[in-house]
Design a protein around this motif. Structure first.
Motif, PDB file in Angstrom:
ATOM      1  N   ILE A  53       0.828  -1.213   0.000  1.00 36.37           N
ATOM      2  CA  ILE A  53       0.000   0.000   0.000  1.00 36.37           C
ATOM      3  C   ILE A  53       0.862   1.263   0.000  1.00 36.37           C
ATOM      4  N   LYS A  54       2.039   1.200   0.607  1.00 35.09           N
ATOM      5  CA  LYS A  54       2.930   2.364   0.608  1.00 35.09           C
ATOM      6  C   LYS A  54       3.474   2.636  -0.794  1.00 35.09           C
ATOM      7  N   GLU A  55       3.623   1.589  -1.605  1.00 42.59           N
ATOM      8  CA  GLU A  55       4.042   1.771  -2.997  1.00 42.59           C
ATOM      9  C   GLU A  55       3.007   2.573  -3.794  1.00 42.59           C
ATOM     10  N   TYR A  56       1.771   2.562  -3.343  1.00 44.23           N
ATOM     11  CA  TYR A  56       0.700   3.314  -4.005  1.00 44.23           C
ATOM     12  C   TYR A  56       0.464   4.670  -3.339  1.00 44.23           C
ATOM     13  N   GLY A  57       1.406   5.091  -2.519  1.00 43.07           N
ATOM     14  CA  GLY A  57       1.329   6.419  -1.926  1.00 43.07           C
ATOM     15  C   GLY A  57       0.493   6.522  -0.671  1.00 43.07           C
ATOM     16  N   VAL A  58       0.099   5.403  -0.108  1.00 39.44           N
ATOM     17  CA  VAL A  58      -0.693   5.428   1.124  1.00 39.44           C
ATOM     18  C   VAL A  58       0.252   5.612   2.307  1.00 39.44           C
ATOM     19  N   ASN A  59       0.066   6.696   3.044  1.00 38.59           N
ATOM     20  CA  ASN A  59       0.871   6.900   4.244  1.00 38.59           C
ATOM     21  C   ASN A  59       0.005   7.178   5.466  1.00 38.59           C
ATOM     22  N   LYS A  60      -1.313   7.155   5.271  1.00 35.91           N
ATOM     23  CA  LYS A  60      -2.248   7.289   6.389  1.00 35.91           C
ATOM     24  C   LYS A  60      -3.209   6.108   6.341  1.00 35.91           C
ATOM     25  N   TYR A  61      -3.280   5.403   7.435  1.00 32.95           N
ATOM     26  CA  TYR A  61      -4.162   4.237   7.511  1.00 32.95           C
ATOM     27  C   TYR A  61      -4.409   3.917   8.971  1.00 32.95           C
ATOM     28  N   MET A  62      -5.396   3.080   9.206  1.00 36.37           N
ATOM     29  CA  MET A  62      -5.648   2.541  10.543  1.00 36.37           C
ATOM     30  C   MET A  62      -5.372   1.050  10.491  1.00 36.37           C
ATOM     31  N   LEU A  63      -4.737   0.544  11.531  1.00 40.08           N
ATOM     32  CA  LEU A  63      -4.409  -0.869  11.607  1.00 40.08           C
ATOM     33  C   LEU A  63      -5.106  -1.484  12.806  1.00 40.08           C
ATOM     34  N   VAL A  64      -5.836  -2.542  12.550  1.00 41.31           N
ATOM     35  CA  VAL A  64      -6.402  -3.371  13.617  1.00 41.31           C
ATOM     36  C   VAL A  64      -5.541  -4.632  13.600  1.00 41.31           C
ATOM     37  N   PRO A  65      -4.600  -4.756  14.543  1.00 40.25           N
ATOM     38  CA  PRO A  65      -3.571  -5.789  14.424  1.00 40.25           C
ATOM     39  C   PRO A  65      -4.000  -7.207  14.767  1.00 40.25           C
ATOM     40  N   LYS A  66      -5.071  -7.375  15.512  1.00 39.20           N
ATOM     41  CA  LYS A  66      -5.408  -8.727  15.966  1.00 39.20           C
ATOM     42  C   LYS A  66      -6.915  -8.938  15.886  1.00 39.20           C
ATOM     43  N   ILE A  67      -7.312  -9.737  14.904  1.00 33.96           N
ATOM     44  CA  ILE A  67      -8.724 -10.070  14.706  1.00 33.96           C
ATOM     45  C   ILE A  67      -8.830 -11.589  14.688  1.00 33.96           C
ATOM     46  N   PHE A  68      -9.832 -12.115  15.329  1.00 33.27           N
ATOM     47  CA  PHE A  68     -10.110 -13.542  15.249  1.00 33.27           C
ATOM     48  C   PHE A  68     -11.069 -13.755  14.089  1.00 33.27           C
ATOM     49  N   GLY A  69     -10.756 -14.728  13.222  1.00 38.30           N
ATOM     50  CA  GLY A  69     -11.573 -14.879  12.022  1.00 38.30           C
ATOM     51  C   GLY A  69     -11.857 -16.313  11.656  1.00 38.30           C
ATOM     52  N   ASP A  70     -12.995 -16.498  11.031  1.00 36.06           N
ATOM     53  CA  ASP A  70     -13.411 -17.785  10.488  1.00 36.06           C
ATOM     54  C   ASP A  70     -13.715 -17.561   9.016  1.00 36.06           C
ATOM     55  N   SER A  89      -8.042   3.728  -4.980  1.00 34.07           N
ATOM     56  CA  SER A  89      -8.664   2.545  -4.375  1.00 34.07           C
ATOM     57  C   SER A  89      -8.658   1.361  -5.342  1.00 34.07           C
ATOM     58  N   LEU A  90      -8.884   1.624  -6.617  1.00 31.00           N
ATOM     59  CA  LEU A  90      -8.868   0.542  -7.613  1.00 31.00           C
ATOM     60  C   LEU A  90      -7.461  -0.019  -7.796  1.00 31.00           C
ATOM     61  N   GLU A  91      -6.448   0.844  -7.758  1.00 28.38           N
ATOM     62  CA  GLU A  91      -5.064   0.385  -7.857  1.00 28.38           C
ATOM     63  C   GLU A  91      -4.693  -0.494  -6.665  1.00 28.38           C
ATOM     64  N   ILE A  92      -5.103  -0.071  -5.483  1.00 20.87           N
ATOM     65  CA  ILE A  92      -4.810  -0.854  -4.282  1.00 20.87           C
ATOM     66  C   ILE A  92      -5.523  -2.198  -4.334  1.00 20.87           C
ATOM     67  N   MET A  93      -6.757  -2.209  -4.804  1.00 15.73           N
ATOM     68  CA  MET A  93      -7.496  -3.473  -4.920  1.00 15.73           C
ATOM     69  C   MET A  93      -6.778  -4.432  -5.878  1.00 15.73           C
ATOM     70  N   GLU A  94      -6.223  -3.919  -6.966  1.00 19.27           N
ATOM     71  CA  GLU A  94      -5.468  -4.769  -7.890  1.00 19.27           C
ATOM     72  C   GLU A  94      -4.242  -5.367  -7.201  1.00 19.27           C
ATOM     73  N   ALA A  95      -3.562  -4.572  -6.364  1.00 17.10           N
ATOM     74  CA  ALA A  95      -2.406  -5.081  -5.622  1.00 17.10           C
ATOM     75  C   ALA A  95      -2.822  -6.193  -4.663  1.00 17.10           C
ATOM     76  N   ILE A  96      -3.961  -6.022  -4.013  1.00 19.05           N
ATOM     77  CA  ILE A  96      -4.458  -7.056  -3.086  1.00 19.05           C
ATOM     78  C   ILE A  96      -4.813  -8.331  -3.848  1.00 19.05           C
ATOM     79  N   LYS A  97      -5.381  -8.193  -5.036  1.00 20.70           N
ATOM     80  CA  LYS A  97      -5.691  -9.370  -5.867  1.00 20.70           C
ATOM     81  C   LYS A  97      -4.426 -10.144  -6.199  1.00 20.70           C
ATOM     82  N   ILE A  98      -3.336  -9.428  -6.474  1.00 23.15           N
ATOM     83  CA  ILE A  98      -2.059 -10.093  -6.770  1.00 23.15           C
ATOM     84  C   ILE A  98      -1.551 -10.842  -5.545  1.00 23.15           C
ATOM     85  N   ILE A  99      -1.629 -10.209  -4.378  1.00 22.09           N
ATOM     86  CA  ILE A  99      -1.215 -10.889  -3.148  1.00 22.09           C
ATOM     87  C   ILE A  99      -2.044 -12.145  -2.937  1.00 22.09           C
TER      88      ILE A  99
END
Length: 98
Positions: free
Chosen positions: A20-37, A66-76
């Motif tokens: 995300i930083k490669e796409y110029g994102v330098n402000k974000y919120m992080l929720v570091p620990k989520i339990f998921g199913d 947002s569309l560029e970031i979504m494409e990066a997430i698809k690659i991951i």
């Protein structure tokens, strides 16, 4: 304005932040620990049966970015395969106060 929520196995935090930083994102919120199913095979409850946790990053950005970031997430997601939890959602934001 768009809100992007990126959900992922906490193990991949550094990779997601790097992307995300490669796409110029330098402000974000992080929720570091989520339990998921994530279904039958992927569960993260940080216990001996289902070890690990998920994390979430929330980003507010313009439509194009947002569309560029979504494409990066698809690659991951494609790179890590179906057995690893990675997902994202983009929603419209009518008004925001930060």
């Amino acid at each position: 304005m768009k809100e992007i929520k990126i959900f992922f196995d906490s193990y991949f935090l550094d990779r997601v932040l790097e992307e995300i930083k490669e796409y110029g994102v330098n402000k974000y919120m992080l929720v570091p620990k989520i339990f998921g199913d994530w279904g039958e095979k992927i569960k993260h409850f940080d216990n001996h049966l289902w070890p690990g946790t998920d994390s979430m990053i929330i980003i507010y950005t313009n439509n194009e970015q947002s569309l560029e970031i979504m494409e990066a997430i698809k690659i991951i997601k494609r790179d890590v395969g179906e057995m690893i939890s990675v997902g994202a959602v983009i929603t419209n934001v009518d008004e925001i106060l930060l």
